[in-house]
Scaffold this motif. Structure first.
Motif, PDB file in Angstrom:
ATOM      1  N   ARG A  96      -2.444   6.698   0.815  1.00 60.27           N
ATOM      2  CA  ARG A  96      -2.285   5.332   0.300  1.00 60.27           C
ATOM      3  C   ARG A  96      -2.553   4.283   1.372  1.00 60.27           C
ATOM      4  O   ARG A  96      -2.430   3.090   1.111  1.00 60.27           O
ATOM      5  CB  ARG A  96      -0.860   5.143  -0.234  1.00 60.27           C
ATOM      6  CG  ARG A  96      -0.514   6.079  -1.390  1.00 60.27           C
ATOM      7  CD  ARG A  96       0.919   5.858  -1.828  1.00 60.27           C
ATOM      8  NE  ARG A  96       1.303   6.773  -2.892  1.00 60.27           N
ATOM      9  CZ  ARG A  96       2.536   6.830  -3.404  1.00 60.27           C
ATOM     10  NH1 ARG A  96       3.476   6.036  -2.955  1.00 60.27           N
ATOM     11  NH2 ARG A  96       2.805   7.688  -4.369  1.00 60.27           N
ATOM     12  N   GLY A  97      -2.889   4.722   2.572  1.00 59.35           N
ATOM     13  CA  GLY A  97      -3.150   3.768   3.635  1.00 59.35           C
ATOM     14  C   GLY A  97      -1.892   3.154   4.200  1.00 59.35           C
ATOM     15  O   GLY A  97      -1.928   2.073   4.794  1.00 59.35           O
ATOM     16  N   ASP A 138       0.820  -1.219   0.000  1.00 60.02           N
ATOM     17  CA  ASP A 138       0.000   0.000   0.000  1.00 60.02           C
ATOM     18  C   ASP A 138       0.850   1.263   0.000  1.00 60.02           C
ATOM     19  O   ASP A 138       0.397   2.322  -0.440  1.00 60.02           O
ATOM     20  CB  ASP A 138      -0.926   0.008   1.222  1.00 60.02           C
ATOM     21  CG  ASP A 138      -1.981  -1.087   1.152  1.00 60.02           C
ATOM     22  OD1 ASP A 138      -2.352  -1.461   0.025  1.00 60.02           O
ATOM     23  OD2 ASP A 138      -2.408  -1.557   2.217  1.00 60.02           O
ATOM     24  N   SER A 139       2.064   1.188   0.522  1.00 58.56           N
ATOM     25  CA  SER A 139       2.876   2.397   0.664  1.00 58.56           C
ATOM     26  C   SER A 139       3.419   2.905  -0.667  1.00 58.56           C
ATOM     27  O   SER A 139       3.814   4.066  -0.784  1.00 58.56           O
ATOM     28  CB  SER A 139       4.052   2.123   1.608  1.00 58.56           C
ATOM     29  OG  SER A 139       4.964   1.200   1.016  1.00 58.56           O
TER      30      SER A 139
END
Length: 339
Positions: A334-335, A273-274
């Protein structure tokens, strides 16, 4: 309602009871003197008058007796009304108020996810809670000491009262949904048991444990703590650095506590996610205007000032310095796990 409000209501109840007892004694003595009745007749007449039960008069009253009865009725009804409202307030503020308050707090805790659990609200725990609150981070305090519980309630923190080494208590604090647990009690053995319980309930929770004695640190690590902090060791190092390199200490303090609103010191976990997974350091520095301070590999190795050709891998933690707005916009959206 806090627990500190209940004693005020109890004091009002005691005052009301004292006034009622005084009124009964005054009325009994008055009927004995004015009407020359016996003690039992005078007491019966006073009680029926104050409580407005409505029994007939014990003996016919003369004019002075009727005037006296008017005053007894007037003050008796006022005292009874005062006692009734105080008693109702005591029930609502005490049992019902606490029940409603606990229910609301339980519902708020159940809605939390990715929060922090702080076990222990002593001097260290109170400072941790103050820091979390200033950063707007969601957290729950677990404490069983009555004095500490009262301070925690006064500060308005979410609280679960009980032993932090208990499965039920940690589950009530949301251990299965928590990101981090801080074992900050004053007892080294207590922090060891808290760590064991937390890791058994949620192996993925990141545990930071306090160790007062140096010989305790290995035991807490074996219990599963990801980080072990010794306040005395840290204080000693900080004092030495403050004497030798005061500017560097002030610099990192400013970044760590967020006093510099333009710059932010952040730790980002490399995940899918990063957007950092598989990226080289040079690509990272070209895409975002930040300063890369270091990379911690999943095995614990720390790379300070990494070269441009270093590749980011799953589980790495990237430490960056940059504008808070840009860091939040780039990775927060992006969570990613942003600390």
């Amino acid at each position: 309602m806090t627990r500190r409000e209940a004693p005020d209501t109890r004091i009002r109840l005691f005052i009301g009871l004292a006034v009622l007892a005084t009124l009964v004694a005054f009325g009994t003595a008055g009927y004995m003197i004015i009407e020359r009745w016996s003690f039992l007749d005078a007491l019966f007449m006073t009680i029926t008058t104050v409580t407005t039960v409505g029994y007939r008069e014990v003996h016919p009253l003369d004019t002075s007796g009727r005037i006296f009865t008017i005053f007894v009725i007037f003050f008796g009804v006022g005292t009874a009304f005062y006692l009734l409202t105080t008693f109702v307030a005591l029930v609502i503020e005490g049992d019902l108020g606490v029940a409603f308050g606990l229910t609301r707090m339980k519902n708020r805790i159940e809605r939390l996810s990715g929060h922090h659990i702080l076990c222990g609200y002593g001097r260290v725990g109170e400072e941790i809670a103050r820091e979390f609150k200033s950063r707007g981070l969601p957290f729950v305090v677990v404490e069983q000491n009555e004095d500490a519980v009262a301070r925690c309630e006064q500060a308005g923190h979410l609280l679960v009262q009980g032993d932090a080494a208990s499965d039920d208590v940690l589950i009530a604090a949301g251990i299965e949904r928590a990101t981090t647990l801080l074992a900050a009690s004053d007892s080294d053995s207590g922090n060891t048991y808290i760590t064991l319980t937390a890791k058994a309930l949620n192996p993925n929770v990141f545990v930071v444990a306090r160790a007062g004695k140096r010989e305790t640190e290995p035991r807490v690590r074996r219990a599963g703590a990801d980080r072990v902090i010794s306040p005395y060791t840290l204080s000693g190092r900080r004092m030495a650095l403050s004497a030798l390199q005061p500017a560097i200490v002030d610099f990192f303090d400013t970044l760590a506590v967020g006093r510099d609103r333009d710059q932010m010191l952040a730790e980002i976990e490399v995940t899918g996610d990063s957007g950092l997974l598989g990226m080289y350091v040079r690509q990272l520095l070209e895409s975002v205007h930040i300063s890369l301070l270091g990379i911690q590999r999943q095995n614990g190795d720390l790379i300070v000032g990494p070269r441009d050709d270093v590749r980011l891998e799953e589980g790495d933690r990237v430490m960056v310095l940059g504008a808070e707005e840009e860091i939040s916009k780039t990775w927060g959206a992006r969570g990613a796990v942003l600390r």
